[in-house]
Motif scaffolding. Structure first.
Motif, PDB file in Angstrom:
ATOM      1  N   LEU A 141       0.835  -1.207   0.000  1.00  0.00           N
ATOM      2  CA  LEU A 141       0.000   0.000   0.000  1.00  0.00           C
ATOM      3  C   LEU A 141       0.869   1.256   0.000  1.00  0.00           C
ATOM      4  O   LEU A 141       0.570   2.234  -0.695  1.00  0.00           O
TER       5      LEU A 141
ATOM      6  N   SER B  94       2.383   1.525  -3.586  1.00  0.00           N
ATOM      7  CA  SER B  94       1.401   1.863  -4.629  1.00  0.00           C
ATOM      8  C   SER B  94       0.796   3.255  -4.445  1.00  0.00           C
ATOM      9  O   SER B  94       0.303   3.850  -5.405  1.00  0.00           O
ATOM     10  N   LYS B  95       0.799   3.771  -3.208  1.00  0.00           N
ATOM     11  CA  LYS B  95       0.217   5.078  -2.881  1.00  0.00           C
ATOM     12  C   LYS B  95      -1.293   5.122  -3.077  1.00  0.00           C
ATOM     13  O   LYS B  95      -1.898   6.190  -3.069  1.00  0.00           O
ATOM     14  N   GLU B  96      -1.913   3.976  -3.264  1.00  0.00           N
ATOM     15  CA  GLU B  96      -3.362   3.934  -3.495  1.00  0.00           C
ATOM     16  C   GLU B  96      -4.107   4.432  -2.254  1.00  0.00           C
ATOM     17  O   GLU B  96      -3.897   3.952  -1.144  1.00  0.00           O
ATOM     18  N   GLY B  97      -4.969   5.404  -2.438  1.00  0.00           N
ATOM     19  CA  GLY B  97      -5.747   5.952  -1.331  1.00  0.00           C
ATOM     20  C   GLY B  97      -4.984   6.910  -0.444  1.00  0.00           C
ATOM     21  O   GLY B  97      -5.515   7.362   0.577  1.00  0.00           O
ATOM     22  N   ALA B  98      -3.750   7.243  -0.806  1.00  0.00           N
ATOM     23  CA  ALA B  98      -2.948   8.167   0.016  1.00  0.00           C
ATOM     24  C   ALA B  98      -3.639   9.528   0.088  1.00  0.00           C
ATOM     25  O   ALA B  98      -4.167  10.026  -0.905  1.00  0.00           O
ATOM     26  N   ASP B  99      -3.645  10.131   1.274  1.00  0.00           N
ATOM     27  CA  ASP B  99      -4.349  11.399   1.449  1.00  0.00           C
ATOM     28  C   ASP B  99      -3.498  12.481   2.100  1.00  0.00           C
ATOM     29  O   ASP B  99      -4.010  13.509   2.529  1.00  0.00           O
TER      30      ASP B  99
ATOM     31  N   SER C 234       4.162  10.122  -0.265  1.00  0.00           N
ATOM     32  CA  SER C 234       2.723  10.000  -0.046  1.00  0.00           C
ATOM     33  C   SER C 234       2.454   8.953   1.022  1.00  0.00           C
ATOM     34  O   SER C 234       3.157   7.944   1.120  1.00  0.00           O
TER      35      SER C 234
ATOM     36  N   HIS D  19      -0.809   7.596   4.266  1.00  0.00           N
ATOM     37  CA  HIS D  19      -2.209   7.500   4.673  1.00  0.00           C
ATOM     38  C   HIS D  19      -2.335   7.991   6.111  1.00  0.00           C
ATOM     39  O   HIS D  19      -1.721   7.431   7.020  1.00  0.00           O
ATOM     40  N   ARG D  20      -3.152   9.022   6.304  1.00  0.00           N
ATOM     41  CA  ARG D  20      -3.277   9.653   7.612  1.00  0.00           C
ATOM     42  C   ARG D  20      -3.667   8.662   8.706  1.00  0.00           C
ATOM     43  O   ARG D  20      -3.099   8.656   9.799  1.00  0.00           O
TER      44      ARG D  20
ATOM     45  N   ASP E 156      -3.091  19.355   2.295  1.00  0.00           N
ATOM     46  CA  ASP E 156      -2.738  17.942   2.409  1.00  0.00           C
ATOM     47  C   ASP E 156      -1.229  17.743   2.307  1.00  0.00           C
ATOM     48  O   ASP E 156      -0.775  16.645   2.013  1.00  0.00           O
TER      49      ASP E 156
ATOM     50  N   TYR F 163       4.699   1.280   8.296  1.00  0.00           N
ATOM     51  CA  TYR F 163       3.773   0.416   7.564  1.00  0.00           C
ATOM     52  C   TYR F 163       4.035  -1.076   7.803  1.00  0.00           C
ATOM     53  O   TYR F 163       3.102  -1.874   7.804  1.00  0.00           O
TER      54      TYR F 163
END
Length: 274
Positions: free
Chosen positions: A100, A103-108, A119, A121-122, A148, A168
């Protein structure tokens, strides 16, 4: 499809956290193709460590083969009438979270560190570190973040990258620079973000890499970040191995005298007591 997990074992046969590597899920073909790590641990670091026994070392290798579970109308029974054991693969949450991060998928949220961007994820950062939680969602948010994007000062990009990897996966990546140097930087980062397990791993690494060139700077670091065990190890190295004279000739000792003169008095008191 399988993964391989390699652990360097200490003299008691226990895995050394800083020397644990796990491959990605790969297809092992019948032709005998090999998978693993071409650089697992540097020879010079291994020779200086305390994990050699009679010039030998041990590495454990776990082969992890995931199975797909299927349900059936009836439960298989052994001859004795008890249920047959269902093979359950070991936990692999660390691998999924590591993927994850990559991939940075959904990173906010994005961190800017010395011109480089990372990048993340909070929710995961907040769950792992109360400092990240305060910085991203709490009272520190307005001063540290703009929208952000969060600016991180006084930290090298490669150090922050390794810190995120630990957040992570709860493990350290393969080091691209000297392990002791990275451990010094990561100790500061662990203290900054209140990552206690990472802090202890760094302390252990620095204890194992104590030598004439690092003892003084490591002692200063231990004093500044209140690492009692590491501090005691440094002082013990200086007074028990007759290394003080050599250490005094280094730039690190000059830094020690200027920044922590009380430590010099403590070292002299230890020497006098012996």
């Amino acid at each position: 499809m399988a993964r391989a997990k390699f652990d360097l074992l200490d003299r008691d046969g226990k895995p050394v956290p800083s020397y644990t590597r796990t491959t990605t899920l790969s297809e092992f073909s019948p032709s005998g193709s090999g998978y693993g790590f071409t650089e697992f641990v540097k020879r010079e670091l291994l020779e200086k460590s305390e994990h050699l026994s009679k010039d030998c070392f041990k590495i454990s290798c776990d082969i992890i083969i995931p199975h797909e579970l299927r349900t059936e109308d009836r439960i298989a029974k052994s001859p004795l009438g008890s249920c047959l054991a269902v093979p359950v693969p070991p936990p692999d949450l660390d691998r999924h979270l590591g993927d994850l991060l990559v991939s940075k998928e959904g990173a906010d949220v994005t961190f800017q560190v010395a011109g480089e961007e990372f990048s993340a994820h909070r929710f995961l950062l907040a769950a792992r570190s109360r400092v990240f939680k305060a910085e991203l969602w709490g009272a520190m948010k307005e001063g540290a973040a703009t929208g952000d994007c969060v600016r991180v000062d006084d930290m090298l990009p490669q150090v922050f990258k390794a810190l995120l990897h630990f957040v992570y996966t709860d493990s350290l990546p393969q080091m691209e620079q000297e392990e002791a140097v990275m451990a010094q930087h990561l100790l500061e980062a662990a203290d900054r973000y209140d990552m206690q397990r990472l802090r202890l791993i760094c302390e252990d690494t620095l204890c194992r890499h104590l030598d004439v060139s690092t003892a003084a700077t490591t002692l200063v670091l231990a004093e500044q970040h209140h690492c009692r065990a590491l501090k005691e190890a440094c002082i013990e190295f200086l007074v028990s191995r007759h290394a003080l004279e050599e250490v005094m000739a280094t730039d690190g000792f000059e830094h020690l005298v200027k920044s922590c003169p009380a430590l010099v008095k403590e070292i002299m008191s230890k020497l006098a007591a012996r």
